[in-house]
Structures are given as structure tokens and as C-alpha cells.
Design an enzyme around this catalytic site. Structure first.
Site, PDB file in Angstrom:
ATOM      1  N   ARG A  76       0.888 -10.779   7.134  1.00 29.55           N
ATOM      2  CA  ARG A  76       0.918  -9.599   6.259  1.00 29.55           C
ATOM      3  C   ARG A  76       2.169  -8.782   6.576  1.00 29.55           C
ATOM      4  NH1 ARG A  76      -4.134  -9.536   8.694  1.00 29.55           N
ATOM      5  NH2 ARG A  76      -3.609  -7.623   9.814  1.00 29.55           N
ATOM      6  N   CYS A  97      14.573  24.558   1.667  1.00 30.08           N
ATOM      7  CA  CYS A  97      13.576  25.202   0.807  1.00 30.08           C
ATOM      8  C   CYS A  97      12.686  24.137   0.159  1.00 30.08           C
ATOM      9  CB  CYS A  97      14.265  26.013  -0.288  1.00 30.08           C
ATOM     10  SG  CYS A  97      15.446  27.216   0.328  1.00 30.08           S
ATOM     11  N   MET A  98      11.766  24.595  -0.695  1.00 27.40           N
ATOM     12  CA  MET A  98      10.866  23.649  -1.339  1.00 27.40           C
ATOM     13  C   MET A  98      11.624  22.656  -2.223  1.00 27.40           C
ATOM     14  SD  MET A  98       7.603  24.367  -3.820  1.00 27.40           S
ATOM     15  CE  MET A  98       6.633  25.251  -2.624  1.00 27.40           C
ATOM     16  N   ASP A  99      12.620  23.177  -2.960  1.00 24.99           N
ATOM     17  CA  ASP A  99      13.288  22.355  -3.970  1.00 24.99           C
ATOM     18  C   ASP A  99      14.786  22.193  -3.763  1.00 24.99           C
ATOM     19  OD1 ASP A  99      10.762  22.563  -5.480  1.00 24.99           O
ATOM     20  OD2 ASP A  99      11.428  24.630  -5.780  1.00 24.99           O
ATOM     21  N   ARG A 110     -10.695   0.028  14.759  1.00 30.66           N
ATOM     22  CA  ARG A 110     -10.574   0.732  13.493  1.00 30.66           C
ATOM     23  C   ARG A 110     -11.577   0.055  12.570  1.00 30.66           C
ATOM     24  NH1 ARG A 110      -4.710   1.286  10.501  1.00 30.66           N
ATOM     25  NH2 ARG A 110      -5.253  -0.819   9.840  1.00 30.66           N
ATOM     26  N   HIS A 156      -6.468  -7.264  12.893  1.00 34.95           N
ATOM     27  CA  HIS A 156      -5.245  -6.451  12.876  1.00 34.95           C
ATOM     28  C   HIS A 156      -4.885  -6.064  14.304  1.00 34.95           C
ATOM     29  CE1 HIS A 156      -2.173  -4.045  11.045  1.00 34.95           C
ATOM     30  NE2 HIS A 156      -2.692  -2.882  11.389  1.00 34.95           N
ATOM     31  N   LYS A 158       0.846  -1.198   0.000  1.00 37.37           N
ATOM     32  CA  LYS A 158       0.000   0.000   0.000  1.00 37.37           C
ATOM     33  C   LYS A 158       0.878   1.243   0.000  1.00 37.37           C
ATOM     34  CE  LYS A 158      -0.332  -0.172   5.064  1.00 37.37           C
ATOM     35  NZ  LYS A 158      -1.179  -0.614   6.191  1.00 37.37           N
ATOM     36  N   TYR A 163      16.384  31.276   2.967  1.00 37.25           N
ATOM     37  CA  TYR A 163      15.293  32.144   3.431  1.00 37.25           C
ATOM     38  C   TYR A 163      15.477  32.536   4.892  1.00 37.25           C
ATOM     39  CZ  TYR A 163      12.550  30.945  -0.733  1.00 37.25           C
ATOM     40  OH  TYR A 163      12.104  30.799  -2.013  1.00 37.25           O
TER      41      TYR A 163
HETATM   42  C1  LIG Z   1      -0.501  -1.611   6.887  1.00 37.79           C
HETATM   43  C2  LIG Z   1      -1.097  -2.853   7.349  1.00 37.79           C
HETATM   44  C3  LIG Z   1      -0.295  -3.991   7.563  1.00 37.79           C
HETATM   45  C4  LIG Z   1       1.216  -3.962   7.499  1.00 37.79           C
HETATM   46  O1  LIG Z   1       1.711  -3.441   8.711  1.00 37.79           O
HETATM   47  P1  LIG Z   1       3.283  -3.355   8.996  1.00 37.79           P
HETATM   48  O2  LIG Z   1       3.383  -2.871  10.384  1.00 37.79           O
HETATM   49  O3  LIG Z   1       3.816  -2.371   8.019  1.00 37.79           O
HETATM   50  O4  LIG Z   1       3.817  -4.712   8.776  1.00 37.79           O
HETATM   51  C5  LIG Z   1      -0.942  -5.180   7.866  1.00 37.79           C
HETATM   52  N1  LIG Z   1      -2.302  -5.224   7.980  1.00 37.79           N
HETATM   53  C6  LIG Z   1      -3.077  -4.149   7.821  1.00 37.79           C
HETATM   54  C7  LIG Z   1      -4.557  -4.282   7.978  1.00 37.79           C
HETATM   55  C8  LIG Z   1      -2.513  -2.928   7.502  1.00 37.79           C
HETATM   56  O5  LIG Z   1      -3.299  -1.849   7.364  1.00 37.79           O
END
Ligand SMILES: *Cc1c(COP(=O)(O)O)cnc(C)c1O
Length: 412
Positions: A234, A325-327, A149, A178, A51, A278
Site C-alpha cells: 500500500r 493572515c487568513m488570506d 489501532r 499495518h 485517502k 496584524y
Molecule cells: C495511510 C495508510 C497507508 C499508507 O501509508 P504511507 O505511510 O503514506 O505509505 C497504508 N495503510 C494504511 C492502513 C493506512 O492507513
């Protein structure tokens, strides 16, 4: 780093590279996946979490590397992230972890994305759309075991699972939860959440519903214990070679995949009393050489590092002078240290030189290493290496896979 070996990129598509680049070592990504896979309970699969554009590393090349190294599935947060992977030729299963806006459900179904559901009404909506598009759609049920969540209440899990499994156009492939505190030294909250998850799984099984992929662990839970393996884990942050927190270590051999480098764009001399950038917040005490680096806060390099951060050439630190700065930003060149125009400097290192690592930089600016990669802006080109050679580039003008011929590139 120069492009080397094989084919020259097609100039119609490839515009050359700006000096500021994120270098991603795909061998390191693959190695990280292999090391974690070897540590898992036999039969447990690895879902690579890509992601947020692969935590800023670029999801396309990272996803392909993770799959090469044996990941069995990918996970993203949004439908667009999944569609982007499909458009770049990724055919593996892609699980959308988060809630989805109803306007994106059809695109998700038509791109064969796997959706996460947390209610019967959501499952019904997806089932109807899947019917219309004539596609069996895979879904995973998410259970909220304590993070509060996304997910359904544990008490509702078995009923929702049973109802989904009777829907004609849905395949209940997975069920997951999670963890909120898996990266903390005290494991008790995680153990409680896992126990709640176990009860739900028992109720679902008791209702006669067979769900093939049960998963719970993020990187932290995976790194600390086999308790949370189930059918899959995951892996997010650890895939990129970053530890989830100071309390959870990576496994031996795992390494940070990303570095951020740039090149000196101007060298100039300050007289005592001269001010920089700046607001003139840096004032030279004595004659000093300064170097301009074409990287700024719009590239994701925090402005709060003004007069505080440093870049490195080898083991020499060059401190930031004045405001970022920005860039662009300006660094001081230590007396007696020889530098030339276009010399490479490292802004984020992997521990091989004096530049801060992503984790060290995060600590300095008061955030977590997750936010370092995800902050690197889209205008910073990503260069992918294998065996030390550049094999792919992704920048605002598009992705170039150097393993394809120029003709194949144009045809894509
Ligand atoms: C982002 C996420 C993960 C991965 O988490 P890490 O701490 O980066 O390993 C796993 N499960 C869910 C639902 C997430 O949102």
C-alpha cells in the site's frame, strides 16, 4: 502557468483561477508508481493510497494517474472518499481502510467499495445489507499485529476468516495488517509485526481459507525491504514523492509531485519604522520594498511561519514580514532584486528553486511532510499537468478535465 493547448475550458463551469495554486505533476506521480513497481517482488501488486483527497493533491486525478501507471487497486480512509471517486468515473477496486460508521455501509455496498472488517458481528451486518442490495461485497480482514489501532486480535484472525468465508454475500478478498514503526531506523518492531502476521496467515491457510490478497507494507516498509511484499503493498506518501521519514529514502528518480505557487498582488515601499500586518510585529529598519501574496493560513499556510518562513522566486528567498493572515501574507523583496506585479512566487517547492520543499517546510513548523499536503485547503485550486501542459483543474466550483470537450463536461 497558463492554460495551453487544446480546448478552452467551458466558462459556465470554469471561473478562472485565483493566483494561489497547487500544481501537481501527473507525470511525476506516474513515474513514482512505475519506479516502485519495478522494485517489487514479481507478482506483487501496488495499491495506491489516495485517502484524504490524495494526501491533499486531489484524489481523482492522482487515482487515475496511479492506475495508468499500473496500480491495481486504490485505498481510501472513508466511504465518502470512495463514493467521490466512483462519482468521478473511477471503476477500479477501492478499499476503505478504516472503520466505517454503520450509517454509511449501504452506500459503500451500493458503490461497490471494498470494506475492511475486524469482527464477525461487523461482517454479519455487512452480509445482511449485501443480501438486501443483492450485491456480493468484497471485504478485507484487518489484523492488529501490534499497532493497537484498527484490526482484530491475531488469536481471532483464523476464526473470523473462516466465518466470513462461509457468508454468502461476502467475498473475503484480502487480509492485511499495518506497521507502526516502519519509518524508524530500527527495523525490529516491524519484523516482529510481520512474524505475527505470518503466523496468522499460516493459521488462516491451515483452516482451509484461501485469501488472494495478503498485504502489509506501507511506503516505508516498501522502500526499505522486500521482506514485506506479500501479494500487494500500500503506497501512500511515496506515491506523492515524499520520503516517509529522515530514516527512509525514496528510490532514485522519485520526485515530489506538488508545488504551491502564487503571484504578487501588490508592491509597496516601507519607510524606516513602518510596521507590517496584524500586531505590527515586523518593523522595517530601513526603506524596504514588500510584496503581498494572496495566500494565508486558511489556505493551509501556517500562521507559525509569521516572520519566519520565506517564499522564493528562482534562487532568491523573500522572507515573510509580519504575521501570516487568513488570506494574505507579506514578504520582503531583497534590495536590488527586480520584481513586478503578478510575478510567480513559490511557497512550497520541489527542490528546483530556493523555496522550502514539503519536507523542509514540515521540519520548520514541527510536523511531518504528510501534514503539508493534507493541510492545503479546498479553496486552493489544484492544477494538473502532463508534459508541462495543464490537463485538469479541480477547485471549489468542481473538477474540469481538459481532455473532455465542453459538451462532455456539461453532461457529466
Ligand atoms: C495511510 C495508510 C497507508 C499508507 O501509508 P504511507 O505511510 O503514506 O505509505 C497504508 N495503510 C494504511 C492502513 C493506512 O492507513
Amino acid at each position: 502557468m497558463e492554460l495551453s493547448g487544446g480546448l478552452l475550458p467551458d466558462p459556465l463551469r470554469f471561473t478562472g483561477l485565483r493566483s494561489t495554486r497547487a500544481l501537481i505533476d501527473l507525470d511525476v506521480i506516474e513515474n513514482n508508481v512505475r519506479i516502485v513497481r519495478q522494485s517489487l517482488t514479481s507478482g506483487t501488486n501496488l495499491i495506491a493510497v489516495v485517502k484524504a483527497n490524495g494526501y491533499g493533491h486531489g484524489s481523482v486525478f492522482v487515482a487515475k494517474a496511479a492506475l495508468t501507471a499500473g496500480a491495481s487497486m486504490l485505498a481510501v480512509a472513508t466511504v465518502s472518499e470512495g463514493v467521490m471517486l466512483r462519482r468521478n468515473g473511477v471503476r477500479a477496486s477501492i478499499l476503505v481502510l478504516g472503520p466505517v460508521d454503520p450509517s454509511q455501509l449501504l452506500a459503500a455496498i451500493e458503490n461497490s467499495l471494498t470494506l475492511t472488517v475486524n469482527s464477525i458481528s461487523m461482517a454479519e451486518t455487512i452480509n445482511d445489507l449485501a443480501d438486501e442490495s443483492g450485491r456480493l461485497t468484497r471485504v478485507h480482514l484487518k489484523i492488529d499485529t501490534g499497532m493497537h489501532r484498527y484490526g482484530c486480535a491475531p488469536a481471532d484472525a483464523a476464526t473470523i476468516a473462516t466465518t466470513i468465508s462461509s457468508m454468502q454475500h461476502l467475498l473475503l478478498e484480502g487480509v492485511f495488517t499495518h506497521f507502526a514503526c516502519a519509518d524508524e531506523a530500527d527495523e525490529s518492531t516491524t519484523l516482529e509485526q510481520a512474524a505475527r502476521f505470518d503466523s496468522c496467515l499460516a493459521e488462516i491457510a491451515g483452516a482451509g481459507v484461501d485469501v488472494p490478497i495478503r498485504h502489509a507494507a506501507n511506503s516505508a516498509a516498501t522502500l526499505r525491504s522486500r521482506r514485506y511484499d506479500y501479494d500487494a503493498i500500500r503506497l501512500g506518501i511515496a506515491l506523492y514523492g515524499l520520503a516517509p521519514s529522515d530514516d527512509v529514502d525514496l528510490l532514485p528518480g522519485m520526485k515530489q509531485a506538488l508545488r504551491l505557487t502564487s503571484r504578487i498582488a501588490r508592491l509597496s515601499e516601507l519607510e524606516p519604522g513602518d510596521r507590517v500586518s496584524y500586531g505590527g510585529t515586523y518593523r522595517a529598519e530601513r526603506a524596504e520594498r514588500v510584496a503581498l501574496i494572496p495566500c494565508g493560513y486558511a489556505d493551509g499556510y501556517r500562521r507559525s511561519l509569521s516572520n519566519a518562513g520565506w517564499v522564493a522566486i528562482g534562487n532568491v528567498k523573500l522572507p515573510i514580514r509580519g504575521r501570516v493572515c487568513m488570506d494574505q501574507l507579506t514578504v520582503g523583496v531583497p534590495e536590488g532584486f527586480e520584481v513586478s506585479l503578478l510575478d510567480e512566487v513559490t511557497l512550497i517547492g520541489n527542490g528546483d528553486n530556493a523555496a522550502p520543499t514539503a519536507t523542509e517546510l514540515a521540519a520548520q513548523i514541527g510536523t511531518i511532510n504528510y501534514e503539508i499536503g493534507t493541510s492545503i485547503a479546498a479553496r486552493v485550486p489544484r492544477l494538473y499537468t502532463k508534459n508541462g501542459k495543464v490537463v485538469g483543474i479541480e477547485d471549489l466550483t468542481g473538477a474540469v478535465d481538459l481532455s473532455l470537450t465542453a459538451q462532455q463536461q456539461r453532461g457529466r
